[in-house]
Design an enzyme around this catalytic site. Structure first.
Site, short mmCIF file in Angstrom:
data_model
loop_
_atom_site.label_atom_id
_atom_site.label_comp_id
_atom_site.label_asym_id
_atom_site.label_seq_id
_atom_site.Cartn_x
_atom_site.Cartn_y
_atom_site.Cartn_z
N TYR A 63 93.95 -6.18 -8.97
CA TYR A 63 94.33 -6.10 -10.52
C TYR A 63 95.25 -6.49 -10.83
O TYR A 63 95.45 -7.23 -11.80
CB TYR A 63 93.59 -5.14 -10.62
N CYS A 123 93.29 -9.01 7.82
CA CYS A 123 93.30 -10.33 8.20
C CYS A 123 93.15 -11.11 7.04
O CYS A 123 92.05 -11.71 6.30
CB CYS A 123 92.35 -11.18 9.52
N1 LLP Z 1 85.00 7.58 -18.26
C1 LLP Z 1 83.73 6.46 -18.22
C2 LLP Z 1 83.19 6.83 -18.17
C3 LLP Z 1 84.92 5.52 -17.45
O1 LLP Z 1 83.84 4.36 -16.72
C4 LLP Z 1 86.15 6.26 -16.84
C5 LLP Z 1 86.96 4.88 -15.80
C6 LLP Z 1 87.47 7.19 -17.02
C7 LLP Z 1 86.07 7.79 -18.02
C8 LLP Z 1 88.51 7.58 -16.42
O2 LLP Z 1 89.21 6.72 -16.96
P1 LLP Z 1 90.54 6.57 -16.49
O3 LLP Z 1 91.46 8.36 -16.82
O4 LLP Z 1 90.79 6.82 -15.10
O5 LLP Z 1 91.31 5.10 -16.89
N2 LLP Z 1 89.25 0.90 -10.23
C9 LLP Z 1 90.16 0.40 -11.47
C10 LLP Z 1 90.00 1.27 -12.65
C11 LLP Z 1 88.06 1.35 -13.39
C12 LLP Z 1 88.32 3.30 -14.25
C13 LLP Z 1 86.20 2.90 -14.49
N3 LLP Z 1 86.74 4.07 -15.53
C14 LLP Z 1 91.70 0.67 -11.52
O6 LLP Z 1 92.32 0.97 -10.42
O7 LLP Z 1 92.26 0.59 -12.70
#
Ligand code: LLP
Length: 437
Positions: free
Chosen positions: A339, A366
């Protein structure tokens, strides 16, 4: 030079130039547990949980609930902490369900998300006694209904609705728009159709609705817009089907500080604003206040985490670029590669030294894209064997770690009240070979 602005969370301190995290000396922890090393501040996790749990209770009484979105960081100990704190969890896979189950988490308080639950996932979740399924689309609802019928159970569900709101953060986490792969959209009529289907299904019990707009959100207006759309939707469902939703989950997404220029957010104050809007809109719509859920992930665990690395190669390509390589990389933190995420990187034992070199801090995979963070200011005489700390790595680092290049994943060490303990042990080369026939 004053580098105190880099200490972006109150659990970070500088003692004689050495970074302390949760009151503990990071150099001592690196010596004790080795690097790369994920550290997590258990007290900070509990403190963040309390912000959501207590503010939602204050605003909605026994109708206010916090859920931890465990995809942000999932292992058995984390589920046990959430159980001790008395909040529910959201899971998205059989693996997360198995981890919660193995941790003794009360399965009735588990909400099972995912936009594509397999038949195995559905059956496994039911066998584990998962309380509520968050249903994404009509075929999935039909599959849940059929599998529940085979098992002779009635499965409580809530439906994931796409409210058509753009949170304007980054595309990979933007999930509330109509063209999202998640949920059923209101404007297309899909949401209303899936409500009808759920009400008609014999083996599911419709308990309400869910939506989630996106991640790394700093502005209450995104949630306020969500409340407006969702309360209208609830009122419309009441009018059309005579159905009163018992639960409304407005998702997670509050932002965290990765770098000093990120805003500081008062989550409790924002929740109070959102709750105020909810109360006004629910009264205007003439519907009963549903149980309100919020499901944060990142803001519970992100700044409760820090990664320590040992510097290896320091390469200065005269007139071009400097590289500082560390003993981890995109395998334990893929977020810059995926990202372009910003991070604060600090020389853990030289906080007061001049940082007169700009270098890309890179991993040992790598792959040229294996960058933890570009353009980091570090002391020019940084050398092999020194420690680097990357801040705010508690969310979506361990949970997104991989074994690319067959690199073992680091352990997760928890810090609590001046003590430390291993919550996830370091992977070994035996672990790497364990699945090969
Ligand atoms: N609820 C649902 C349905 C979600 O899809 C997510 C995050 C959350 C709650 C929690 O969101 P948060 O509070 O953590 O923002 N890998 C990405 C983030 C993907 C988020 C996916 N869904 C990153 O590293 O930024």
């Amino acid at each position: 030079m004053d580098f105190s602005k880099d200490l972006i969370c109150e659990n970070l301190t500088n003692r004689d130039g050495v970074l302390h995290f949760a009151g503990q000396n990071t150099a001592d922890l690196a010596a004790q547990y080795g690097t790369p090393l994920y550290l997590m501040d258990e007290n900070r996790i509990r403190q963040q949980v309390a912000v959501y749990r207590d503010t939602l209770r204050e605003c909605f009484g026994d109708k206010g609930h916090a859920l931890y979105a465990s995809k942000a960081c999932a292992f058995k100990r984390m589920y046990a902490i959430m159980a001790e704190e008395g909040i529910s969890v959201d899971v998205v896979s059989a693996g997360e369900i198995a981890s919660a189950h193995a941790a003794g988490f009360p399965m009735e308080n588990v909400y099972f998300h995912s936009n594509n639950k397999t038949d195995f996932d559905i059956a496994y979740a039911m066998d584990c006694g998962v309380g509520t399924f968050v249903v994404d689309h009509p075929e999935e609802l039909a599959a849940i209904d059929a599998i529940a019928a085979e098992k002779g159970v009635v499965q409580p569900v809530i439906l994931r609705i796409t409210p058509g709101i753009d949170c304007h953060t980054y595309e990979a986490v933007n999930t509330g728009k109509v063209d999202s792969k998640f949920g059923s959209a209101i404007v297309t009529g899909d949401a209303s159709r899936i409500v009808k289907q759920a009400l008609d299904a014999a083996n599911v019990k419709l308990c309400g609705f869910h939506c989630h707009i996106g991640s790394q959100v700093f502005d209450s207006s995104v949630y306020i817009a969500t409340v407006d759309v969702m309360v209208d939707f609830l009122a419309e469902m009441k009018k059309t089907f005579g159905y009163s939703a018992e639960k409304l989950d407005i998702g997670g997404g509050y932002g965290v500080r990765y770098v000093a220029t990120d805003p500081v957010i008062d989550i409790a104050a924002s929740i109070r604003e959102v709750a105020q809007q909810m109360q006004v809109r629910v009264a205007e719509a003439g519907i009963e206040m549903p149980h309100i859920y919020m499901e944060p992930g990142r803001s519970i665990v992100a700044d409760a985490g820090l990664t320590l690395y040992t510097v290896g190669a320091v390469k200065k390509i005269e007139g071009y670029k400097n590289y500082v390589s560390v003993d981890g990389g995109m395998t334990d933190n893929p977020r810059f590669a995926l990202y372009g995420s910003e991070y604060t990187v600090l020389p853990a034992t030289r906080l007061e030294d001049e940082r007169d070199m700009v270098a890309d801090v890179v991993g040992r995979c790598c792959e040229s894209g294996d960058i933890i963070q570009p353009d980091v200011a570090l002391p020019a005489d940084m050398a092999r064997g020194e420690l680097l700390a990357v801040l705010t790595t508690g969310a979506y680092n361990y949970s997104m770690a991989s074994n690319y290049n067959r690199i073992p994943r680091p352990p997760v060490v928890m810090l609590r009240d001046g003590e430390s303990y291993v919550a996830v042990r370091r992977e070994t080369l035996e672990d790497i070979l364990a699945l090969d026939k």
